[in-house]
Design an enzyme around this catalytic site. Structure first.
Site, mmCIF file in Angstrom:
data_model
loop_
_atom_site.group_PDB
_atom_site.id
_atom_site.type_symbol
_atom_site.label_atom_id
_atom_site.label_comp_id
_atom_site.label_asym_id
_atom_site.label_seq_id
_atom_site.Cartn_x
_atom_site.Cartn_y
_atom_site.Cartn_z
ATOM 1 N N MET A 31 0.849 -1.197 0.000
ATOM 2 C CA MET A 31 0.000 0.000 0.000
ATOM 3 C C MET A 31 0.885 1.247 0.000
ATOM 4 O O MET A 31 0.433 2.344 0.320
ATOM 5 C CB MET A 31 -0.950 -0.011 1.192
ATOM 6 N N GLY A 32 2.158 1.070 -0.336
ATOM 7 C CA GLY A 32 3.046 2.224 -0.518
ATOM 8 C C GLY A 32 3.586 2.805 0.769
ATOM 9 O O GLY A 32 3.516 2.199 1.832
ATOM 10 N N GLY A 37 11.318 -2.288 5.351
ATOM 11 C CA GLY A 37 10.596 -3.570 5.321
ATOM 12 C C GLY A 37 10.120 -3.890 3.907
ATOM 13 O O GLY A 37 10.315 -5.002 3.404
ATOM 14 N N HIS A 38 9.511 -2.894 3.228
ATOM 15 C CA HIS A 38 9.056 -3.117 1.847
ATOM 16 C C HIS A 38 10.241 -3.439 0.932
ATOM 17 O O HIS A 38 10.163 -4.321 0.076
ATOM 18 C CB HIS A 38 8.392 -1.858 1.289
ATOM 19 N N VAL A 177 10.914 -6.586 9.765
ATOM 20 C CA VAL A 177 12.106 -5.729 9.825
ATOM 21 C C VAL A 177 11.835 -4.686 10.908
ATOM 22 O O VAL A 177 10.752 -4.087 10.951
ATOM 23 C CB VAL A 177 12.366 -5.044 8.461
ATOM 24 N N ARG A 188 2.442 3.070 8.896
ATOM 25 C CA ARG A 188 1.675 3.838 9.885
ATOM 26 C C ARG A 188 2.581 4.489 10.934
ATOM 27 O O ARG A 188 2.146 5.401 11.635
ATOM 28 C CB ARG A 188 0.669 2.937 10.599
HETATM 29 O O1 PAF Z 1 -0.228 -5.689 3.517
HETATM 30 C C1 PAF Z 1 -0.677 -4.792 2.772
HETATM 31 O O2 PAF Z 1 -0.035 -3.775 2.520
HETATM 32 C C2 PAF Z 1 -2.058 -4.964 2.155
HETATM 33 O O3 PAF Z 1 -2.930 -5.554 3.031
HETATM 34 C C3 PAF Z 1 -2.042 -5.700 0.800
HETATM 35 C C4 PAF Z 1 -1.556 -7.134 0.953
HETATM 36 C C5 PAF Z 1 -1.167 -4.958 -0.183
HETATM 37 C C6 PAF Z 1 -3.463 -5.770 0.215
HETATM 38 O O4 PAF Z 1 -3.993 -4.497 0.020
#
Ligand code: PAF
Length: 287
Positions: A31-32, A37-38, A177, A188
């Site tokens: 979700m950007g 971590g991403h 992470v 968040r």
């Molecule tokens: O973990 C998230 O960021 C969201 O729940 C996902 C898996 C991208 C689905 O919208």
């Protein structure tokens, strides 16, 4: 050159072309508002397949009416700067209108697993997740998809979803992470009040305390749970949504800790503008 797609049909056509070339795609659904971590999920994806696609979509259907959809942090340009430094071939970032056009009425729901933990206080959440992830899988057609273990219930729901519906995507979990002080990374966290950091840290600290108590032989979850609640509530402005000892696979609550037991936490803490809901989890006993 990294491609960016908004239109599901264009993304699908691109993926089809890669498939015809014999390439394999690993998807990182997000979700950007990227953090380390991403980026670690993207690096893991690059180990799994020769082509990495990242989806970036703040999915409105997984937020309840009084949740933080409007406050969810967003910064597309910053995200693109970060993602361009990774081995990512394409980003799929649709609008809600493109994902849920007029007449949309299909929902994917993983019945039992979606009712525990986060599902108890967020009744629409996992149906929203399961539906959008199914759509993302059909649009991107990945061989593998990587999800963070911070959302371990989400991971369990998605594993169940692909097993139940025979979706040919390998689901790969990636460890949480953490910041140097133990806070689990989350988009968040941008909404946290730095002056209230100790409250945000109470989740990872409670996990550490629990592990120490269990190592001393305290395995009754009622007793451990009281200690966790005492610790978290010792910080002003914290409100526990749940602090549950569950089996790592069934997600059902357990009375005595064993090797499969996970402590799962969801806590509201005072943030910069209203409460921020944080989650964390981990195995109680060493693996
Ligand atoms: O973990 C998230 O960021 C969201 O729940 C996902 C898996 C991208 C689905 O919208």
């Amino acid at each position: 050159m990294m491609d960016i797609f908004q239109q599901p049909e264009e993304m699908q056509a691109w993926s089809k072309a890669r498939f015809r070339e014999g390439r394999t795609i690993a998807l990182v659904p997000t979700m950007g508002f990227f953090h380390e971590g991403h980026l670690s999920l993207m690096r893991r994806a690059a180990e799994l397949c020769d082509t990495v696609v990242v989806s970036l979509f703040v999915n409105p259907t997984q937020f309840g009416p009084n949740e933080d959809l409007d406050r969810y942090p967003r910064d597309f340009e910053r995200d693109m700067d970060l993602v361009r430094k990774e081995s990512v071939a394409a980003v799929f970032s649709p609008t809600p209108e493109l994902m849920y056009g007029a007449g949309f009425q299909t929902e994917v729901r993983v019945a039992r697993l979606s009712t525990y933990l986060c599902g108890a206080s967020r009744p629409v959440h996992f149906a929203g997740v399961a539906t959008v992830v199914t759509k993302l899988f059909n649009i991107v057609r990945p061989e593998a998809a990587v999800f963070g273990e911070k959302d371990f219930q989400q991971l369990a729901v998605i594993r169940r979803l692909v097993a139940d519906l025979n979706i040919p995507v390998e689901i790969v979990g990636h460890p949480i992470v953490r910041e140097a002080d133990g806070l689990a990374m989350s988009s968040r966290n941008a909404n946290l009040d730095p002056a209230n950091r100790a409250a945000a840290l109470s989740l990872s600290a409670a996990l550490q305390l629990t592990r120490a108590e269990a190592a001393r032989g305290v395995l009754a979850t009622a007793e451990l749970g009281r200690m966790v609640a005492r610790h978290i509530h010792s910080f002003a402005g914290t409100a526990i949504d749940y602090a549950s000892f569950v089996d790592g696979e069934s997600l059902e609550e357990v009375e005595t800790v064993d090797a499969r037991t996970i402590l799962a936490l969801a806590v509201h803490v005072d943030g910069k503008a209203g409460k921020v809901r944080l989650i964390d989890n981990g195995f109680v006993l060493p693996r």
